[in-house]
Structure formats: structure tokens, C-alpha cells
Design a protein around this motif. Structure first.
Motif, short mmCIF file in Angstrom:
data_model
loop_
_atom_site.label_atom_id
_atom_site.label_comp_id
_atom_site.label_asym_id
_atom_site.label_seq_id
_atom_site.Cartn_x
_atom_site.Cartn_y
_atom_site.Cartn_z
N THR A 34 34.41 35.65 45.35
CA THR A 34 34.74 36.88 45.33
C THR A 34 36.10 37.27 45.66
O THR A 34 36.78 36.41 46.14
CB THR A 34 33.75 37.63 46.32
N TYR A 35 36.65 38.37 45.45
CA TYR A 35 38.00 38.78 45.38
C TYR A 35 37.98 39.97 46.29
O TYR A 35 37.04 40.82 46.30
CB TYR A 35 38.46 39.01 44.09
N THR A 36 39.09 40.29 46.87
CA THR A 36 39.42 41.37 47.70
C THR A 36 39.81 42.37 46.72
O THR A 36 40.07 42.29 45.81
CB THR A 36 40.40 41.19 48.89
N ALA A 37 40.31 43.65 47.71
CA ALA A 37 40.69 44.81 46.80
C ALA A 37 42.17 44.50 46.38
O ALA A 37 42.57 45.04 45.15
CB ALA A 37 40.75 45.95 47.57
N ARG A 93 42.96 39.02 45.91
CA ARG A 93 43.09 37.47 46.26
C ARG A 93 41.69 37.09 46.55
O ARG A 93 40.70 38.06 46.78
CB ARG A 93 43.71 37.71 47.82
N ARG A 94 41.60 35.91 46.38
CA ARG A 94 40.21 35.26 46.87
C ARG A 94 39.74 35.63 48.22
O ARG A 94 40.51 35.34 49.12
CB ARG A 94 40.50 33.94 46.52
N ALA A 95 38.71 35.85 48.50
CA ALA A 95 38.03 36.10 49.86
C ALA A 95 37.81 34.88 50.43
O ALA A 95 37.21 33.94 49.81
CB ALA A 95 36.63 37.12 49.66
#
Length: 164
Positions: A140-143, A146-148
Motif C-alpha cells: 500500500t502507499y500513502t497519500a 510513498r510505500r506504507a
């Protein structure tokens, strides 16, 4: 004035009796036998580990412990009687030192092989763990794009049995 007393005679030089000499030689032989037996077992262990036969090498553990105890006991006896040994059988000391140097060199080879096997197996376990973690972590990625970072519930430890 110099008076000579006939009752004062110089002390005779003490020579080691044959019983002490035999006992000293027995101590040296016991130490050499202990070193030879342990060295033979260590060489066998080294061969097995190099061949990847770890279970067989691990089976030598109890015998190795017993021979190690025997070796330590023999070394203690030689150290405790070193003075007598040097008086009764001085020719044995250089031989003991040479044998012990060979023994130490072979132990160093064994320790190097064991350390290498340990490092390799540790790297394998770490690689398996990293692969398991990678598969368990969602992509998953952040807003910000970047990779969470994974949460603690996604990190699953692996367990390893050391008893094979």
C-alpha cells in the motif's frame, strides 16, 4: 678460623626415582592420548560439516564433550605436576608442546568450519524470514506516494527448532 666439621657433608644431588619417572611419563602419555582421541573426533566432525551432514556431526556432541573433559583433566594433571615432569622426563616436554601446537591448529580449522556453517545457516534463515515477511506485508502507499510501513499485525515471526 676455619673449622672443618666432618658431619657436614654436601647434600647429594637428588635424582628422580623410577616411580616418579614412570608416573611423569604416564601423565604425558595420558595427555597425548586425550589430544589424539579428541583430534580424531574433531577431524571427523569437520569432515561431516564440510559434507553438509550436520545431523551426523551433531551426534558426535556427547562423545566430544566426554573427550574434552578427559583432555581438560589431563592438562590439569600435567600442569599440576609440571615440575616433576620437567625433572623426570625433560625430553617429553618439547614433544608435548609440538603435539599441542598441532592440536591447536586443527581445532582452529574446526572452529572456522563450524563458524562458516553457522553463518551460512543463519543467512538462510534470515533470507527465509525476509521472504515470508515480504509476502505477508500488503503493498500500500500513502497519500504522498510513498510505500506504507507495515503495522505490527502484518509482521509475522517465524519459529525455528534448533533441535533438528
Amino acid at each position: 678460623m676455619n673449622h672443618f666439621n666432618a658431619s657436614r657433608q654436601p647434600m647429594p644431588v637428588q635424582r628422580a626415582n623410577t616411580a616418579e619417572s614412570a608416573a611423569a611419563r604416564k601423565l604425558a602419555e595420558d595427555l597425548m592420548d586425550a589430544m589424539s582421541a579428541l583430534l580424531g573426533l574433531v577431524e571427523r566432525e569437520t569432515e561431516l560439516v564440510r559434507a553438509g551432514k550436520l545431523r551426523e556431526a551433531m551426534a558426535l556432541g556427547t562423545q566430544k564433550s566426554e573427550l574434552s573433559r578427559r583432555y581438560v583433566g589431563a592438562v590439569g594433571q600435567v600442569k599440576a605436576n609440571q615440575k616433576i615432569l620437567s625433572q623426570c622426563a625433560p625430553d617429553l616436554l618439547p614433544s608435548l608442546h609440538r603435539h599441542h601446537d598441532t592440536f591447536r591448529a586443527m581445532l582452529q580449522v574446526n572452529l572456522t568450519v563450524l563458524a562458516t556453517a553457522h553463518a551460512v545457516s543463519e543467512n538462510i534463515v534470515r533470507g527465509v524470514n525476509a521472504e515470508m515477511q515480504r509476502k505477508n506485508i500488503p503493498n500500500t502507499y500513502t497519500a504522498a506516494g510513498r510505500r506504507a510501513a507495515p503495522g505490527p499485525r502484518h509482521i509475522t515471526p517465524i519459529s525455528v527448532s534448533r533441535s533438528l
